[in-house]
Design an enzyme around this catalytic site. Structure first.
Site, mmCIF file in Angstrom:
data_model
loop_
_atom_site.group_PDB
_atom_site.id
_atom_site.type_symbol
_atom_site.label_atom_id
_atom_site.label_comp_id
_atom_site.label_asym_id
_atom_site.label_seq_id
_atom_site.Cartn_x
_atom_site.Cartn_y
_atom_site.Cartn_z
ATOM 1 N N TYR A 165 5.681 -1.515 9.834
ATOM 2 C CA TYR A 165 5.605 -1.669 8.385
ATOM 3 C C TYR A 165 6.984 -1.967 7.802
ATOM 4 O O TYR A 165 7.146 -2.894 6.996
ATOM 5 C CB TYR A 165 5.035 -0.403 7.748
ATOM 6 C CG TYR A 165 4.959 -0.488 6.236
ATOM 7 C CD1 TYR A 165 4.006 -1.286 5.617
ATOM 8 C CD2 TYR A 165 5.859 0.215 5.435
ATOM 9 C CE1 TYR A 165 3.942 -1.388 4.221
ATOM 10 C CE2 TYR A 165 5.802 0.122 4.050
ATOM 11 C CZ TYR A 165 4.844 -0.685 3.453
ATOM 12 O OH TYR A 165 4.793 -0.788 2.079
ATOM 13 N N LYS A 169 8.312 -5.424 5.713
ATOM 14 C CA LYS A 169 8.871 -5.412 4.363
ATOM 15 C C LYS A 169 10.319 -5.891 4.349
ATOM 16 O O LYS A 169 10.774 -6.491 3.367
ATOM 17 C CB LYS A 169 8.740 -4.010 3.759
ATOM 18 C CG LYS A 169 7.300 -3.663 3.400
ATOM 19 C CD LYS A 169 6.715 -4.706 2.434
ATOM 20 C CE LYS A 169 5.320 -4.397 1.976
ATOM 21 N NZ LYS A 169 4.809 -5.387 1.005
ATOM 22 N N THR A 202 -1.571 3.705 -4.975
ATOM 23 C CA THR A 202 -2.484 2.566 -4.878
ATOM 24 C C THR A 202 -3.385 2.726 -3.669
ATOM 25 O O THR A 202 -3.236 3.656 -2.870
ATOM 26 C CB THR A 202 -1.698 1.243 -4.731
ATOM 27 O OG1 THR A 202 -1.123 1.172 -3.414
ATOM 28 C CG2 THR A 202 -0.591 1.143 -5.767
#
Length: 298
Positions: A165, A169, A202
């Site tokens: 991850y 990014k 989120t």
């Protein structure tokens, strides 16, 4: 800024809130997502929240380069123009290594490589923007611990969900900075920027470590986000700033300005040295063109 804005991952969370912010600024917004039912629900919600807005939904699955190319071709029908592109969609730390339809590690493929290909295929529409287009890559505070594993980009020899991850990014931020360099060198009428939402509550959490597996770290992160994270609407503010503010500069990176860039009003964000590395930018660009089978003009 008004004109046509494309936001990926726009059927919920940060993407939806970013699309709503751009709609309020007067843009015609294209909600791009991979779930038609969620797309229809997002359209209805956006029309309720921003009466009179001009909005449409288009299918886009960033885990399939064929879907990305088909979406880009539809966006350019009849010489259409794209004024703003927000590459927001992403997934976070699935505990088991998975791959895209094209065989790429899922986080590298969805979070980064699909967006790289999308930007390349949309360049003709972006370069037609009369006032100059704005392209936003959504990164993360996780880029700070990211490293480009040039010998293991796809996590085939060793896979760690969080390492993958962070790498994805970091790649997004490297891409934004390299695109800014190339736009300047080539004279493209395009402003390349990046943004991150800090800690925002989120679906990314529930769909990744929060809901994708029983790991203790995932459960702890889920609890931490619920206790300390800001709302998706607040998390989207740096993205909207990057996409629409006249103060956002080419090559800029924006995020929350509170403690640790976790929450707070938007402003300049911290860029780690591995993201600034121009040689890494050139290398990632070349590798990405080869992997995705795309090329940029010039």
């Amino acid at each position: 800024m008004p004109g046509r804005a494309v936001v990926t991952g726009a059927t919920g969370g940060l993407g939806f809130e970013t699309a709503a912010g751009l709609a309020r600024a007067g843009a015609h917004v294209v909600l791009a997502g991979r779930d038609a039912a969620k797309g229809e629900a997002a359209l209805a919600r956006l029309r309720r929240e921003v009466p009179g807005t001009s909005v449409e939904f288009e299918m886009l699955d960033l885990a399939s380069l064929a879907s990305v190319q088909a979406f880009a071709e539809r966006m350019q029908d009849a010489g259409r123009v794209i004024d703003t592109l927000v590459n927001n969609a992403g997934i976070m730390a699935p505990p088991v290594r998975r791959t895209t339809a094209d065989g790429f590690e899922l986080q590298f493929g969805v979070n980064y490589l699909g967006h790289f290909a999308l930007t390349a295929w949309l360049m003709p529409a972006l370069l037609r923007a009369e006032a100059g287009a704005r392209v936003v890559q959504v990164s993360s505070v996780a880029h700070r611990r990211g490293r480009m594993a040039w010998d293991n980009l796809q996590g085939e020899r060793r896979y760690n969900a969080w390492t993958a991850y962070s790498q994805s990014k970091l790649a997004m931020l490297i891409f934004a900075l390299e695109l800014a360099r190339r736009a300047k060198a080539q004279g493209w009428p395009l402003v390349s920027v990046a943004a991150h939402p800090g800690w925002a509550a989120t679906d990314l959490i529930a769909n990744g470590p929060g809901g994708g597996g029983p790991s203790a770290k995932g459960r702890l992160l889920d609890v931490g986000f619920r206790l300390f994270a800001q709302s998706a609407a607040d998390g989207a503010l740096p993205l909207i700033h990057a996409a629409a503010s006249p103060d956002a500069q080419a090559g800029g990176y924006y995020g929350p300005t509170g403690l640790g860039e976790i929450k707070g009003p938007p402003g300049p964000a911290r860029v780690m040295p591995q993201a600034w590395d121009a040689e890494a930018g050139k290398r990632l660009w070349a590798v990405s063109e080869t992997l995705a089978g795309v090329s940029f003009p010039g």
